[in-house]
Design a protein around this motif. Structure first.
Motif, PDB file in Angstrom:
ATOM      1  N   GLY A 141      37.161  54.040  45.784  1.00 13.63           N
ATOM      2  CA  GLY A 141      37.748  53.318  44.670  1.00 13.63           C
ATOM      3  C   GLY A 141      39.212  52.985  44.880  1.00 13.63           C
ATOM      4  O   GLY A 141      39.724  51.977  44.382  1.00 13.63           O
ATOM      5  N   TYR A 142      39.903  53.850  45.607  1.00 15.50           N
ATOM      6  CA  TYR A 142      41.305  53.589  45.934  1.00 15.50           C
ATOM      7  C   TYR A 142      41.420  52.454  46.963  1.00 15.50           C
ATOM      8  O   TYR A 142      42.302  51.602  46.870  1.00 15.50           O
ATOM      9  N   ILE A 143      40.532  52.500  47.959  1.00 15.93           N
ATOM     10  CA  ILE A 143      40.651  51.575  49.091  1.00 15.93           C
ATOM     11  C   ILE A 143      40.142  50.175  48.757  1.00 15.93           C
ATOM     12  O   ILE A 143      40.754  49.168  49.129  1.00 15.93           O
ATOM     13  N   THR A 144      39.005  50.111  48.022  1.00 13.34           N
ATOM     14  CA  THR A 144      38.325  48.820  47.837  1.00 13.34           C
ATOM     15  C   THR A 144      39.212  47.725  47.248  1.00 13.34           C
ATOM     16  O   THR A 144      39.240  46.598  47.771  1.00 13.34           O
ATOM     17  N   PRO A 145      39.963  47.983  46.154  1.00  9.18           N
ATOM     18  CA  PRO A 145      40.806  46.900  45.623  1.00  9.18           C
ATOM     19  C   PRO A 145      41.878  46.431  46.604  1.00  9.18           C
ATOM     20  O   PRO A 145      42.295  45.270  46.572  1.00  9.18           O
ATOM     21  N   GLU A 146      42.326  47.343  47.476  1.00 10.32           N
ATOM     22  CA  GLU A 146      43.344  46.973  48.456  1.00 10.32           C
ATOM     23  C   GLU A 146      42.758  46.037  49.525  1.00 10.32           C
ATOM     24  O   GLU A 146      43.445  45.162  50.045  1.00 10.32           O
ATOM     25  N   VAL A 147      41.463  46.247  49.837  1.00  2.00           N
ATOM     26  CA  VAL A 147      40.833  45.505  50.936  1.00  2.00           C
ATOM     27  C   VAL A 147      40.066  44.284  50.433  1.00  2.00           C
ATOM     28  O   VAL A 147      40.211  43.174  50.968  1.00  2.00           O
ATOM     29  N   ALA A 148      39.249  44.488  49.409  1.00  2.00           N
ATOM     30  CA  ALA A 148      38.333  43.432  48.973  1.00  2.00           C
ATOM     31  C   ALA A 148      38.834  42.651  47.766  1.00  2.00           C
ATOM     32  O   ALA A 148      38.226  41.661  47.373  1.00  2.00           O
ATOM     33  N   GLY A 149      39.923  43.117  47.147  1.00  2.60           N
ATOM     34  CA  GLY A 149      40.405  42.450  45.949  1.00  2.60           C
ATOM     35  C   GLY A 149      39.746  42.994  44.695  1.00  2.60           C
ATOM     36  O   GLY A 149      38.992  43.977  44.747  1.00  2.60           O
ATOM     37  N   LYS A 150      40.001  42.349  43.552  1.00  2.34           N
ATOM     38  CA  LYS A 150      39.550  42.856  42.261  1.00  2.34           C
ATOM     39  C   LYS A 150      38.561  41.888  41.606  1.00  2.34           C
ATOM     40  O   LYS A 150      38.437  40.735  42.003  1.00  2.34           O
ATOM     41  N   PHE A 151      37.888  42.405  40.553  1.00  8.01           N
ATOM     42  CA  PHE A 151      36.955  41.569  39.808  1.00  8.01           C
ATOM     43  C   PHE A 151      37.717  40.430  39.125  1.00  8.01           C
ATOM     44  O   PHE A 151      38.875  40.585  38.732  1.00  8.01           O
ATOM     45  N   PRO A 152      37.058  39.298  38.944  1.00  8.13           N
ATOM     46  CA  PRO A 152      37.651  38.258  38.102  1.00  8.13           C
ATOM     47  C   PRO A 152      37.445  38.591  36.625  1.00  8.13           C
ATOM     48  O   PRO A 152      36.715  39.528  36.282  1.00  8.13           O
ATOM     49  N   GLY A 153      38.076  37.839  35.757  1.00  6.35           N
ATOM     50  CA  GLY A 153      37.846  38.001  34.331  1.00  6.35           C
ATOM     51  C   GLY A 153      38.641  39.122  33.711  1.00  6.35           C
ATOM     52  O   GLY A 153      39.619  39.622  34.286  1.00  6.35           O
ATOM     53  N   LEU A 154      38.200  39.560  32.499  1.00  6.71           N
ATOM     54  CA  LEU A 154      38.928  40.545  31.696  1.00  6.71           C
ATOM     55  C   LEU A 154      38.300  41.928  31.783  1.00  6.71           C
ATOM     56  O   LEU A 154      37.076  42.071  31.746  1.00  6.71           O
ATOM     57  N   CYS A 155      39.145  42.942  31.880  1.00  5.58           N
ATOM     58  CA  CYS A 155      38.700  44.337  31.743  1.00  5.58           C
ATOM     59  C   CYS A 155      38.647  44.701  30.261  1.00  5.58           C
ATOM     60  O   CYS A 155      37.762  45.414  29.811  1.00  5.58           O
ATOM     61  N   ALA A 156      39.619  44.226  29.512  1.00  7.42           N
ATOM     62  CA  ALA A 156      39.687  44.423  28.068  1.00  7.42           C
ATOM     63  C   ALA A 156      40.477  43.253  27.496  1.00  7.42           C
ATOM     64  O   ALA A 156      41.039  42.442  28.242  1.00  7.42           O
ATOM     65  N   GLU A 157      40.530  43.181  26.193  1.00 10.15           N
ATOM     66  CA  GLU A 157      41.239  42.074  25.557  1.00 10.15           C
ATOM     67  C   GLU A 157      42.701  42.061  26.000  1.00 10.15           C
ATOM     68  O   GLU A 157      43.418  43.061  25.860  1.00 10.15           O
ATOM     69  N   GLY A 158      43.117  40.922  26.566  1.00 12.67           N
ATOM     70  CA  GLY A 158      44.498  40.785  27.024  1.00 12.67           C
ATOM     71  C   GLY A 158      44.809  41.525  28.303  1.00 12.67           C
ATOM     72  O   GLY A 158      45.980  41.684  28.671  1.00 12.67           O
ATOM     73  N   LEU A 159      43.770  42.011  29.011  1.00 10.22           N
ATOM     74  CA  LEU A 159      43.984  42.783  30.238  1.00 10.22           C
ATOM     75  C   LEU A 159      43.059  42.273  31.338  1.00 10.22           C
ATOM     76  O   LEU A 159      41.948  42.792  31.510  1.00 10.22           O
ATOM     77  N   PRO A 160      43.472  41.268  32.115  1.00 10.06           N
ATOM     78  CA  PRO A 160      42.649  40.811  33.248  1.00 10.06           C
ATOM     79  C   PRO A 160      42.578  41.885  34.338  1.00 10.06           C
ATOM     80  O   PRO A 160      43.519  42.666  34.514  1.00 10.06           O
ATOM     81  N   PHE A 161      41.453  41.953  35.045  1.00  7.00           N
ATOM     82  CA  PHE A 161      41.336  42.887  36.166  1.00  7.00           C
ATOM     83  C   PHE A 161      42.472  42.667  37.175  1.00  7.00           C
ATOM     84  O   PHE A 161      42.967  43.621  37.778  1.00  7.00           O
ATOM     85  N   ALA A 162      42.881  41.395  37.342  1.00  9.85           N
ATOM     86  CA  ALA A 162      43.914  41.083  38.332  1.00  9.85           C
ATOM     87  C   ALA A 162      45.252  41.719  38.002  1.00  9.85           C
ATOM     88  O   ALA A 162      46.092  41.926  38.887  1.00  9.85           O
ATOM     89  N   ASP A 163      45.480  42.071  36.705  1.00 12.94           N
ATOM     90  CA  ASP A 163      46.762  42.657  36.293  1.00 12.94           C
ATOM     91  C   ASP A 163      46.765  44.178  36.341  1.00 12.94           C
ATOM     92  O   ASP A 163      47.789  44.804  36.024  1.00 12.94           O
ATOM     93  N   ILE A 164      45.627  44.770  36.672  1.00 13.92           N
ATOM     94  CA  ILE A 164      45.567  46.240  36.739  1.00 13.92           C
ATOM     95  C   ILE A 164      46.089  46.679  38.101  1.00 13.92           C
ATOM     96  O   ILE A 164      45.533  46.293  39.134  1.00 13.92           O
ATOM     97  N   PRO A 165      47.151  47.479  38.154  1.00 13.47           N
ATOM     98  CA  PRO A 165      47.691  47.911  39.458  1.00 13.47           C
ATOM     99  C   PRO A 165      46.740  48.878  40.152  1.00 13.47           C
ATOM    100  O   PRO A 165      45.887  49.508  39.519  1.00 13.47           O
ATOM    101  N   ASN A 166      46.893  48.989  41.463  1.00 16.20           N
ATOM    102  CA  ASN A 166      46.091  49.933  42.224  1.00 16.20           C
ATOM    103  C   ASN A 166      46.668  51.342  42.104  1.00 16.20           C
ATOM    104  O   ASN A 166      47.856  51.528  41.844  1.00 16.20           O
TER     105      ASN A 166
END
Length: 355
Positions: free
Chosen positions: A250-275
């Motif tokens: 879980g630590y490595i995957t976002p660094e290598v493969a990137g993150k999900f598109p869309g929203l994790c929660a209201e006003g919180l895109p997956f792209a804005d969640i830090p690793n």
């Protein structure tokens, strides 16, 4: 866990040391004793205060302990290889009858102890009573210049002292190992076959006993010989290993493969969640509820520790993964041994990432 620590110190799950510029440990990175492969290594944090005086005192103590350990190690080995002196050590005590190792302490006469303490005191006094630790001398400078080794350029002396520190560290580990082996087996060489009463023998054939260390329990968790306690700890180890393997990926995957598109929660895109650890600050409340609910569901569906306290085998959570749950008993045993080894590696890896 390693990944968590690395992230906490450097802001990166990969733990680039160059990013941790505020570390007080950098003051000592060029000192003697900073050697490959670990470089500057102070896991306990003795040098975190950045005090040069404290560092000098500890370095002087380390060198002294290393020298004593080298002498002690040779003293342990020499009688086993070359034999003992002829004649008497004391009245009615021939050298040949003094046992090797710790057993010799039982036969040392009173005047022998007096001699040893007097010699140690004379060495301390003649070397300045810690002048290399608190005074003007360099660490390790006892005021005695050994022939051949005290001559040469500054670079040559530095190389020799570095070698002495490294050998002293090895000797400190060696003599402690010899003490344990001698205490357990009665032999300075620690022949395991001599320690027939060890409660650890009950677990020598268990899964997880793997090369190169074999059965390794330095903390003595299994010394009570309890099969029930061993089963519970093995079950916990497997579970922790599985969680650590998932966490590491879980630590490595976002660094290598990137993150999900869309929203994790209201006003919180997956792209804005830090690793890494920084993500904990942005997890919404319902996210925590989901994670704890999922963990509880897994625990409940797997029998609430049935593999630790009940009739199931350690690691048996009641779920049979496709492809991996089939095969002979030998195949299953080999797979579980590999899982244990990988889980141990992952537990070390995730701690490194945390740092």
């Amino acid at each position: 866990i390693g990944m968590f620590f690395q992230d906490g110190l450097t802001g990166s799950a990969w733990g680039d040391w160059a990013l941790y510029t505020d570390s007080p440990l950098r003051a000592f990175e060029s000192e003697l004793g900073v050697q490959a492969p670990v470089g500057f290594w102070d896991p306990v944090g003795f040098t975190k205060d950045g005090s040069a005086e404290n560092f000098k005192r500890r370095r002087a103590v380390e060198i002294k302990h290393g020298r004593i350990a080298m002498l002690a190690t040779m003293g342990y080995i020499t009688p086993e290889i070359t034999g003992k002196f002829g004649g008497l050590c004391a009245e009615n005590l021939p050298f040949s009858e003094i046992p090797n190792g710790l057993a010799a302490l039982k036969v040392v006469p009173f005047l022998g102890w007096v001699q040893m303490f007097a010699y140690a005191g004379a060495v301390e006094y003649s070397s300045g009573l810690g002048a290399d630790a608190w005074g003007s001398r360099a660490p390790g400078d006892q005021g005695w210049k050994p022939p051949f080794f005290s001559e040469g350029t500054e670079e040559t002396k530095k190389r020799r002292l570095s070698a002495e520190i490294a050998n002293g560290r090895l000797a400190m580990m060696a003599i402690i190992g010899m003490f344990f082996q001698d205490g357990l087996t009665g032999s300075a060489w620690g022949d395991w076959a001599l320690y027939t009463d060890s409660p650890l023998r009950a677990f020598e054939s268990e899964l997880g006993v793997q090369a190169p260390v074999g059965f390794w329990d330095p903390a003595g968790f299994t010394k009570d010989g309890s099969a029930d306690n061993f089963k519970r700890r093995r079950s916990v180890e497997i579970k922790h290993g599985r969680v650590a393997m998932l966490a590491t990926m879980g630590y490595i995957t976002p660094e290598v493969a990137g993150k999900f598109p869309g929203l994790c929660a209201e006003g919180l895109p997956f792209a804005d969640i830090p690793n890494g650890l920084a993500a904990l600050k942005v997890v919404p409340f319902l996210g925590w509820v989901q994670m704890f609910a999922y963990a509880g569901a897994v625990e409940y569906s797997s029998g609430l520790g049935e593999d630790a306290w009940g009739s199931r085998a350690p690691g048996d959570q009641g779920w049979k993964p496709p492809f991996f749950s089939e095969g002979t008993e030998e195949t299953k045993k080999r797979r579980l041994a590999a899982e244990i080894a990988n889980g141990r590696l992952a537990m070390m890896a995730i701690i490194g990432m945390f740092f």
